[in-house]
Design a protein around this motif. Structure first.
Motif, PDB file in Angstrom:
ATOM      1  N   LYS A 162       0.834  -1.214   0.000  1.00  0.00           N
ATOM      2  CA  LYS A 162       0.000   0.000   0.000  1.00  0.00           C
ATOM      3  C   LYS A 162       0.868   1.263   0.000  1.00  0.00           C
ATOM      4  O   LYS A 162       0.356   2.361   0.205  1.00  0.00           O
ATOM      5  N   LEU A 163       2.182   1.069  -0.232  1.00  0.00           N
ATOM      6  CA  LEU A 163       3.152   2.171  -0.236  1.00  0.00           C
ATOM      7  C   LEU A 163       3.191   2.904   1.095  1.00  0.00           C
ATOM      8  O   LEU A 163       3.489   4.107   1.155  1.00  0.00           O
ATOM      9  N   ASP A 164       2.877   2.169   2.159  1.00  0.00           N
ATOM     10  CA  ASP A 164       3.000   2.697   3.509  1.00  0.00           C
ATOM     11  C   ASP A 164       4.268   2.102   4.121  1.00  0.00           C
ATOM     12  O   ASP A 164       4.279   0.955   4.555  1.00  0.00           O
ATOM     13  N   PHE A 165       5.345   2.871   4.142  1.00  0.00           N
ATOM     14  CA  PHE A 165       6.630   2.377   4.614  1.00  0.00           C
ATOM     15  C   PHE A 165       6.823   2.555   6.115  1.00  0.00           C
ATOM     16  O   PHE A 165       7.879   2.227   6.643  1.00  0.00           O
ATOM     17  N   GLY A 166       5.806   3.088   6.777  1.00  0.00           N
ATOM     18  CA  GLY A 166       5.877   3.256   8.220  1.00  0.00           C
ATOM     19  C   GLY A 166       6.597   4.526   8.629  1.00  0.00           C
ATOM     20  O   GLY A 166       7.064   5.309   7.796  1.00  0.00           O
ATOM     21  N   ASP A 167       6.685   4.707   9.931  1.00  0.00           N
ATOM     22  CA  ASP A 167       7.367   5.868  10.503  1.00  0.00           C
ATOM     23  C   ASP A 167       8.687   5.437  11.132  1.00  0.00           C
ATOM     24  O   ASP A 167       8.796   4.336  11.687  1.00  0.00           O
ATOM     25  N   SER A 168       9.662   6.295  11.034  1.00  0.00           N
ATOM     26  CA  SER A 168      10.947   6.023  11.665  1.00  0.00           C
ATOM     27  C   SER A 168      10.775   5.924  13.175  1.00  0.00           C
ATOM     28  O   SER A 168      10.092   6.751  13.795  1.00  0.00           O
ATOM     29  N   GLN A 224      10.018   9.524  14.382  1.00  0.00           N
ATOM     30  CA  GLN A 224       8.556   9.451  14.342  1.00  0.00           C
ATOM     31  C   GLN A 224       7.964  10.205  13.146  1.00  0.00           C
ATOM     32  O   GLN A 224       6.862  10.729  13.208  1.00  0.00           O
ATOM     33  N   THR A 225       8.706  10.259  12.054  1.00  0.00           N
ATOM     34  CA  THR A 225       8.224  10.854  10.814  1.00  0.00           C
ATOM     35  C   THR A 225       8.218   9.782   9.730  1.00  0.00           C
ATOM     36  O   THR A 225       8.919   8.772   9.843  1.00  0.00           O
TER      37      THR A 225
END
Length: 321
Positions: free
Chosen positions: A80-86, A90-91
């Motif tokens: 879904k092209l959601d690579f998450g947050d660092s 937290q970005t």
């Protein structure tokens, strides 16, 4: 051609899927993940670290499930092209990795270094092959040994100590503070480090293949016909050494964007390589996965492009599905 490309793309997808599984498993098997490091730091300041607190922290970062479940959760988000947050900033990871100043710095260093690498290594490799066992051949051999043997952190520190600390010709480390400062003053030594340490392998490859081609029968025939030596070398011999060079281009595309981790760290550059190394040290799983999958994609793309280029440098090569 279209059928061949389609088949290769399908293989690329399977390879990337396998790479993602192995990579995720390795990252989750690290001795201490991001949460573990936070717990260790927290335990040094307070004694109130309970099991419930540890469980809640792991759940907040998606580390409370087993490797298989965690992998499929990551894979679903990835599609879904959601690579998450660092974990650290937290970005969104994509915003962190593909920042223009970050990936642009690494690309600038790698691109300029690659241009000079080819401009220096290939002519030196050719002249070493055409003057085998001469003084220039031995000089090139010494340069090859230097380029292959010297560790990047050691050579970078030598350059920094001589040209930055003692002669003050260039900046010691870091990036320009404002537009009034010369960008080249900060980038010259990192680029020089990458160029010198990379030309050795390219020179050796060019020299070895040129020596093999120069002993071929058609080269002796061309010389017997009275062709000028320059034409024999560059039109007939060098052209037939291009396939090994093209093969080496498969790793060129990812190298332009991966960043020189050690060199960037020594010179404290804000490149993608330095950022990825810090993420690895701190167990930032979303950053590690996205960065390495990006490089894996560029790697398989580079292999595909190098295969397609074979037909351009050698008409005898036919690509079949």
């Amino acid at each position: 051609m279209a059928k061949y490309i389609l088949k290769r793309v399908l293989f690329m997808l399977l390879i990337l899927l396998g790479v993602s599984l192995v990579l995720y498993a390795l990252v989750r098997c690290m001795p201490a993940d991001f949460v573990d490091q936070k717990i260790i730091a927290l335990s040094q300041t307070t004694d109130q670290v309970t099991d419930e607190m540890i469980h809640n922290m792991k759940a907040a970062y998606g580390l409370d499930s087993n490797i298989i479940t965690g992998y499929f959760n990551w894979l679903g988000n990835f599609f879904k092209l959601d690579f998450g947050d660092s974990f650290i900033s937290q970005t969104p990871v994509a915003k962190e990795i593909f920042r223009p100043d970050r990936i642009g710095t690494s690309f600038f260093v790698a691109f300029i270094a690659t241009v000079f690498e080819f401009m220096i290594a290939i002519p030196l490799g050719i002249t070493a092959a055409t003057h085998q066992y001469s003084v220039r051949d031995y000089v090139v051999t010494v340069l090859v040994l230097i380029g292959i043997s010297l560790p990047s952190f050691f050579f970078a520190q030598i350059l920094k100590d001589i040209f930055a600390n003692k002669l003050h010709w260039f900046a010691v480390s870091g990036m320009p503070k404002d537009s009034s400062e010369s960008y080249l003053k900060y980038m010259f030594l990192p680029i020089l480090t990458v160029v010198i340490l990379s030309i050795g392998g390219r020179m050796r490859l060019t020299r070895t293949n040129m020596l093999e081609v120069l002993n071929a029968d058609y080269i002796r025939t061309a010389r017997a016909k009275g062709l000028k030596e320059h034409k024999v070398i560059y039109k007939h011999a060098f052209r037939n050494t291009l396939i090994p060079i093209v093969t080496g281009l498969a790793g060129l595309i990812p190298s332009l964007f991966s960043g020189a981790m050690i060199t960037e760290q020594v010179f404290d550059l804000t490149g993608i390589g330095n950022y990825a190394l810090k993420a690895m040290m701190q167990g930032d799983i979303p950053v590690i996965m996205t960065y390495n999958m990006f490089l894996a994609f560029l790697s398989v793309l580079g292999v595909l492009l190098s295969d397609l280029m074979y037909g351009l440098v050698d008409p005898r090569v036919k690509l079949t599905a």
